[in-house]
Design a protein around this motif. Structure first.
Motif, PDB file in Angstrom:
ATOM      1  N   SER A 332      28.955 -32.766 -73.760  1.00  0.00           N
ATOM      2  CA  SER A 332      29.129 -31.597 -74.622  1.00  0.00           C
ATOM      3  C   SER A 332      29.732 -31.946 -75.968  1.00  0.00           C
ATOM      4  N   ALA A 338      26.397 -29.444 -80.475  1.00  0.00           N
ATOM      5  CA  ALA A 338      27.418 -28.391 -80.420  1.00  0.00           C
ATOM      6  C   ALA A 338      26.805 -26.988 -80.486  1.00  0.00           C
ATOM      7  N   LEU A 356      35.109 -26.438 -79.940  1.00  0.00           N
ATOM      8  CA  LEU A 356      33.661 -26.309 -79.849  1.00  0.00           C
ATOM      9  C   LEU A 356      33.140 -25.359 -80.926  1.00  0.00           C
ATOM     10  N   ARG A 359      33.062 -27.245 -84.236  1.00  0.00           N
ATOM     11  CA  ARG A 359      31.955 -28.213 -84.318  1.00  0.00           C
ATOM     12  C   ARG A 359      30.624 -27.493 -84.443  1.00  0.00           C
ATOM     13  N   ALA A 360      30.449 -26.428 -83.666  1.00  0.00           N
ATOM     14  CA  ALA A 360      29.187 -25.702 -83.710  1.00  0.00           C
ATOM     15  C   ALA A 360      28.959 -25.086 -85.092  1.00  0.00           C
TER      16      ALA A 360
END
Length: 808
Positions: A332, A338, A356, A359-360
């Motif tokens: 992941s 991401a 997360l 990063r996404a």
């Protein structure tokens, strides 16, 4: 490969739907106000919807692609599409309809594009249906087959159009355009068998087959290569089976592996072996639809990965999340996954972990998916990754949230890399608030840190200046700052990008190319995923420097890298069409310049964050008049005049293009007047390259009487290279009436700089007045060169007037 086989240079893939089909769908949309395409979820349906709606590629305010996890969030989809309710609290569908009607009351009803509309929340579908029924909007939507119920709200107002898979005849036509060869019927049949007629998979399978020598061109035909030509099993063995075609002895663990690879995008191979056992991994690799990429494990074809991910049911996503999400932390965290992982978490109904989400959002912005970045960062007074959210808002032209978000950020919490765009955007705030936040951002108890913060502020100030001035002083300050040791690697990279821009302004494009390349090298060496703010500027400046240096092949390669992005997926490409249009103009390819100028302009209709619209409109007007479309060119000129840019460099380029168009429309006096004003402003702001461009066009329009002005400008150049060096040599030879030198220059530029060669050739043809200046062969060659760029040939009546003026 046989002796008769030759390498094939593919053209671009043609679209899967003809212009006639799109026109018919548009006519239906005009009658029904809503059209829903029912077809495979491979992306071609969404592209068709965009084409029918007239929506440009990339971020577009009236388009939303629905995803799993949005079905249970009332009004989520319409909040993404309409400003009036985007930031509203909980409201009813009635209130949403009224608010949107008020928002759109003053303008032309927009066409809204909703991809994967079967995943939209029901409240949004109801709102869209009601707005369509009363002609407030038109809707173009896509759904997967068998996914909508009989009571789906849009069914009451929409026409359903089934999109069947591609057949062998259509696939043959696509291959013919792509490879310039006549496909053997067996090739089309084998590709159809392997792909099921899904457009994006057809593209990938065909390209893989040709690149691997499985399908080869022979004597103008595209055939399956020996020794096993003609066997269907051999073709499938060499390409790999469908990812969805699991082996007969598939175990539950293998089914999980395929679905996880689709949901995450790419698994860590070691982690996958630990979680799912070696035997499962080895059997999946032997099956062929999965393959190892270094230390990663992914489905063989990205298009199949996307389709499989789209077709995994909601309950299956939740089941896999419950079983595996916590056991796959390394997978992941892989670069480039991401966005898919965040979508998986959202589909499972779980809040995104902060790391997360950050990063996404960054990966989404790097890919130009700014609406996804807004979803991941979330609204509110303390959003996750506020700098990434601000970037997305700025790129989407959504100014409503920017001031409040800037004011809510505590600048002392920002690292140096985030502080730079924050300081650049602070200019959007009123003076008192800006001063307060600026003071807070630059204060620190540690003098060493305070010096670094001051360096970031200096860089922000200098970066803002590169859009309106050049000069040795600005270049010297940027050079000193980049070598000061006070900037982080990414901010130093942006410093070199700014330095490159100024060097290009100063007429030294080859030096500018070196600075731009150093910026990209710094970003690559940093090892971290860069922000789109840093990377996009570096790539755009690099392309512009290469075009100015007349290294057009390298500019083309740089543009392709810009389009792909750092993650091997589509990049931001926010200025891709505009830059491509400039490159095609440098090549003398008017038709491709026209196509890309239109694409660029389509993307700027509602928001223009970089203030390019007027410039693109002027370029488009110039190309249109070259194509004989004078009426549309005049309309485009009027539009350009109504869209001046506050960024001086952009506006001077706009005004030069406007002047060129006036000349081609038969008004050289107006053109010369405008160019004189541009030269004066460019000289005042040390924009030497712009001053040269204006002076060259002045000579082309007004003749040799203006050569002393051009000569004076270019003689001041030091280390002239690229385009400035061409015009320096031209001015010297033209001023000396050295026709042989000008002819030699044309011939030297013929292949590497066709537009420059065409411009000089036309000048020579216009001024060579002595019978002995040009022999018949040389004159014919120059006429051929001048034909590369029709803009160099004014209308006949204008040329007669100018020739008499030039030659007395």
């Amino acid at each position: 490969m046989s002796d008769a086989a030759v390498p094939v240079a593919p053209s671009a893939w043609p679209p899967p739907f003809s212009a006639t089909y799109i026109a018919q769908a548009r006519a239906l949309l005009a009658r029904r106000r809503a059209v829903v395409f029912v077809g495979p979820p491979d992306g071609s349906s969404d592209r068709l919807a965009g084409a029918v709606a007239g929506a440009p590629e990339g971020p577009y305010w009236a388009r939303h692609i629905c995803r799993f996890g949005e079905q249970d969030d009332d009004l989520f989809v319409v909040r993404q599409l309409f400003d009036s309710i985007r930031h509203a609290g909980p409201i009813s569908t009635d209130a949403a309809v009224l608010a949107i009607r008020d928002e759109l009351a003053a303008g032309t009803p927009p066409t809204v594009v909703v991809g994967n509309a079967d995943l939209a929340d029901r409240a949004s579908a109801e709102v869209l249906a009601r707005l369509t029924a009363d002609d407030t909007i038109t809707v173009v939507a896509t759904v997967a087959p068998g996914t909508i119920a009989d009571d789906w709200p849009l069914l009451a107002v929409a026409e359903l159009i089934d999109i069947p898979p591609l057949d062998a005849t259509t696939i043959s036509g696509l291959l013919r355009v792509r490879y310039g060869c006549e496909p053997h019927p067996l090739v089309a049949e084998l590709i159809l068998d392997r792909t099921g007629g899904t457009y994006e998979i057809v593209q990938e399978v065909a390209d893989v087959a040709v690149e691997a020598g499985i399908v080869i061109p022979v004597e103008g035909s595209l055939v399956v290569a020996p020794p096993r030509a003609g066997t269907r099993t051999a073709f499938v063995d060499r390409i790999g089976p469908l990812s969805s075609a699991l082996p007969p002895d598939c175990t539950p663990a293998m089914a999980d592996l395929f679905d996880l690879a689709a949901l995450i995008g790419e698994l860590d191979l070691i982690e996958a072996r630990d979680v799912l056992d070696d035997a499962t991994i080895d059997r999946a690799l032997a099956h062929g639809a999965l393959h190892a990429r270094g230390d990663g494990l992914a489905l063989s074809l990205p298009a199949e990965s996307k389709i499989l991910r789209r077709t995994i049911p909601q309950h299956r996503r939740v089941e896999l999340f419950t079983t595996y999400a916590a056991r796959l932390p390394v997978s992941s965290a892989r670069p480039g996954v991401a966005v898919d992982v965040a979508d998986w978490w959202r589909a499972a109904g779980r809040p995104l972990p902060r790391e997360l989400a950050e990063r996404a959002a960054r990966e989404a912005n790097l890919g130009g998916r700014h609406r996804r970045a807004l979803v991941f960062t979330g609204p509110g007074s303390a959003p996750v990754a506020p700098i990434e959210r601000l970037y997305a808002l700025v790129e989407l032209g959504d100014a409503s949230e920017v001031p409040a978000l800037l004011a809510a950020i505590d600048p002392t919490t920002l690292g140096e890399d985030d502080l730079l765009p924050y300081l650049c955007w602070l200019r959007k705030l009123p003076g008192a608030t800006r001063t307060r936040l600026l003071d807070a951002a630059l204060q620190h108890d540690d003098p060493r840190v305070e010096r670094r913060l001051a360096a970031v502020r200096t860089l922000a100030d200098l970066f803002e200046r590169i859009f309106r001035e050049g000069g040795e002083g600005l270049e010297g300050r940027l050079r000193a700052l980049t070598f000061s040791g006070l900037l982080s690697p990414l901010n130093r990279a942006l410093g070199f990008s700014a330095l490159s821009a100024v060097q290009r302004h100063n007429g030294r494009p080859e030096v500018a190319v070196r600075s731009a390349r150093h910026a990209l090298e710094l970003i690559a060496a940093d090892g971290r995923l860069p922000s789109a703010f840093h990377l996009s500027v570096a790539q755009e400046v690099h392309v512009l420097a290469l075009i100015a240096a007349i290294d057009l092949d390298a500019a083309d390669r740089a543009l392709r890298e810009y389009a792909v992005g750092p993650l091997g997926r589509p990049g931001s490409g926010r200025m891709g069409a505009a830059l491509q249009s400039m490159l095609e103009l440098a090549r003398g390819d008017r038709q491709q310049a026209l196509v890309n100028a239109r694409l660029a302009l389509d993307a700027l209709q509602r928001h223009d964050p970089h203030e390019l619209r007027g410039w693109i409109e002027a370029l488009l007007a110039q190309v249109l008049v070259q194509q004989g479309s004078n009426g549309e060119a005049v309309d485009m000129l009027r539009a350009s005049d109504s869209h001046p840019s506050r960024l001086l460099q952009n506006d001077l380029h706009r005004r030069i293009a406007v002047a060129g168009t006036h000349d081609e429309l038969g008004d050289p006096e107006q053109a010369l007047k405008q160019l004189a004003a541009v030269r004066a402003v460019a000289a005042e702001h040390d924009l030497r390259q712009t001053e040269i461009d204006a002076a060259v066009l002045t000579v082309r329009i007004g003749g040799p009487v203006h050569l002393p002005t051009l000569l004076e400008i270019v003689e001041e150049l030091e280390e002239a290279s690229g385009s400035p060096a061409v015009w320096q040599d031209f001015a010297r030879a033209a001023h000396a009436y050295d026709i042989p030198a000008l002819v030699a220059q044309c011939c030297a530029l013929e292949h590497g700089a066709p537009r420059h060669a065409a411009e000089i050739a036309q000048y020579v043809l216009d001024v060579a007045r002595r019978r002995t200046d040009l022999d018949a062969e040389t004159r014919s060659h120059l006429q051929r060169l001048a034909g590369v760029e029709a803009s160099l040939v004014p209308p006949p009546a204008v040329r007669d007037v100018l020739r008499s003026r030039w030659l007395g």
